[in-house]
Design a protein around this motif. Sequence first.
Motif, PDB file in Angstrom:
ATOM      1  N   ALA A 249     108.083 -50.141  49.286  1.00 58.40           N
ATOM      2  CA  ALA A 249     107.527 -51.487  49.384  1.00 58.40           C
ATOM      3  C   ALA A 249     106.225 -51.482  50.179  1.00 58.40           C
ATOM      4  CB  ALA A 249     108.543 -52.425  50.037  1.00 58.40           C
ATOM      5  N   VAL A 250     106.181 -50.707  51.275  1.00 60.25           N
ATOM      6  CA  VAL A 250     104.962 -50.617  52.075  1.00 60.25           C
ATOM      7  C   VAL A 250     103.823 -50.038  51.248  1.00 60.25           C
ATOM      8  CG1 VAL A 250     103.883 -49.539  54.084  1.00 60.25           C
ATOM      9  CG2 VAL A 250     106.207 -50.443  54.253  1.00 60.25           C
ATOM     10  N   GLY A 251     104.113 -48.977  50.506  1.00 56.91           N
ATOM     11  CA  GLY A 251     103.082 -48.361  49.679  1.00 56.91           C
ATOM     12  C   GLY A 251     102.556 -49.303  48.618  1.00 56.91           C
ATOM     13  N   ALA A 252     103.458 -50.030  47.958  1.00 55.99           N
ATOM     14  CA  ALA A 252     103.025 -50.966  46.917  1.00 55.99           C
ATOM     15  C   ALA A 252     102.162 -52.076  47.501  1.00 55.99           C
ATOM     16  CB  ALA A 252     104.254 -51.559  46.211  1.00 55.99           C
ATOM     17  N   VAL A 253     102.540 -52.574  48.678  1.00 56.36           N
ATOM     18  CA  VAL A 253     101.767 -53.641  49.319  1.00 56.36           C
ATOM     19  C   VAL A 253     100.383 -53.154  49.723  1.00 56.36           C
ATOM     20  CG1 VAL A 253     101.604 -54.996  51.444  1.00 56.36           C
ATOM     21  CG2 VAL A 253     103.680 -55.086  50.060  1.00 56.36           C
ATOM     22  N   LEU A 254     100.299 -51.999  50.356  1.00 55.33           N
ATOM     23  CA  LEU A 254      98.998 -51.507  50.821  1.00 55.33           C
ATOM     24  C   LEU A 254      98.073 -51.171  49.648  1.00 55.33           C
ATOM     25  CD1 LEU A 254      99.905 -49.317  53.931  1.00 55.33           C
ATOM     26  CD2 LEU A 254      99.158 -51.703  53.825  1.00 55.33           C
ATOM     27  N   ASP A 255      98.629 -50.640  48.564  1.00 53.89           N
ATOM     28  CA  ASP A 255      97.802 -50.361  47.383  1.00 53.89           C
ATOM     29  C   ASP A 255      97.262 -51.653  46.790  1.00 53.89           C
ATOM     30  OD1 ASP A 255      98.239 -47.673  47.690  1.00 53.89           O
ATOM     31  OD2 ASP A 255      99.767 -47.526  46.115  1.00 53.89           O
ATOM     32  N   ALA A 256      98.126 -52.665  46.653  1.00 54.91           N
ATOM     33  CA  ALA A 256      97.675 -53.947  46.105  1.00 54.91           C
ATOM     34  C   ALA A 256      96.702 -54.636  47.054  1.00 54.91           C
ATOM     35  CB  ALA A 256      98.883 -54.849  45.831  1.00 54.91           C
ATOM     36  N   ALA A 257      96.967 -54.528  48.355  1.00 55.64           N
ATOM     37  CA  ALA A 257      96.078 -55.156  49.337  1.00 55.64           C
ATOM     38  C   ALA A 257      94.691 -54.546  49.279  1.00 55.64           C
ATOM     39  CB  ALA A 257      96.666 -55.001  50.737  1.00 55.64           C
TER      40      ALA A 257
END
Length: 383
Positions: A249-257
């Motif tokens: 979840a952290v990885g998906a958020v940071l990539d989208a951010a």
Amino acid sequence: MDADDHDPSRPPVLVLTRDAGLREHLLRLAAAAGSAVAAPAEPGAALRGWAGAGLVLVGTDAAPELVSLSPARRAAVHLVTWPPVPDDAYRDALALGAEDVLDLPRCDAWVGDLVADAAEPPGGADPPTGHGAAGAPGRAGVGAADGPGVVVGVVGGSGGAGVTTLVAALGQVGSGRGRTLLVDLDPHGPGLDRVVGLDDRPGVGWDDLDRSAGRLGARALREAVPRQGDLGVLTWRDGARTDVPPPGAVGAVLDAARRGHRLVVVDLARQVATGGDVLARLDRLLVVARPGLAPAASAVRLVDALSGRAAPLLVVRGDPVAAGRLERATGVPLLLSMSDQRGLAESVDLGLGPVRHRRGALGRAAAEVLALLAVRGPSGLVA
């Protein structure tokens, strides 16, 4: 033009398929995302827009002919098809350098996010709206140029170093220059939304996102989090469990951010920073420390834990002499020494965030940090 460069004068999405039904389906997805599309009938014509498109969707029916033309390798190429997926689809995807093969309509939501992201300027780069609490754009700094956003992690060398205060200040100043997102990864901190005065704004928190995995749309994330003007925040909402979100979840958020913002600032708990999963997605890592024997010893232990995996920069809350001592003790290059700001607690209690005035100590320090990071090269982390 390099293969990965996007030409803003051309439609951001290139669709190539001779399957009329598939083409119409993709055009509907693009229209729903508000994106312009180029859909040439022949693979040869598609090559003229190949390099300049932000996203390329190739039907598996047209992929073999496109492979024979040997287009230049580039990012953001996806094969699309109706089920069942043809046997040769993955071979063609490999030959084209495509990221995946997506079967429709099962992957409609995913394709919709891809199209929506492609329709946006790189890094979410709109002209600054001036809605950030820090006000005017000021000097160029991190994230000031077009391109993917910059992700800056901030971790405390010891307890009470003031990490959340600096993260909030960087967010307030950065949001005066473009879209900025603050990401809270310290479950035992005060809550970034409270510190920047966004705790009464509607939006999702980690409890809504930590069950997600895989790709997350940049626009979807930006529009979902609590936000005022160009400043958004992702943290835990009142009443939610405050566990560290899973790495996926952290990885998906940071990539989208990164795709949807010019600047992303991450408030890191020490255990999160030393865990290693988040380091791969940071462009810079700042260690905030205070003078004193015990804080210095704690900072040295943190730096030792990061050894070989990150090359942090030091921000010291104290006078320059004390900052020099900490630089020598930790072996971490000093980025900036900054003084404490009077009236900080009152400013936060009033919902104004720590940067009440751009010319205050924190406002000046945050602006200088962003400017200094911009001239220190492409990365603050080891490859």
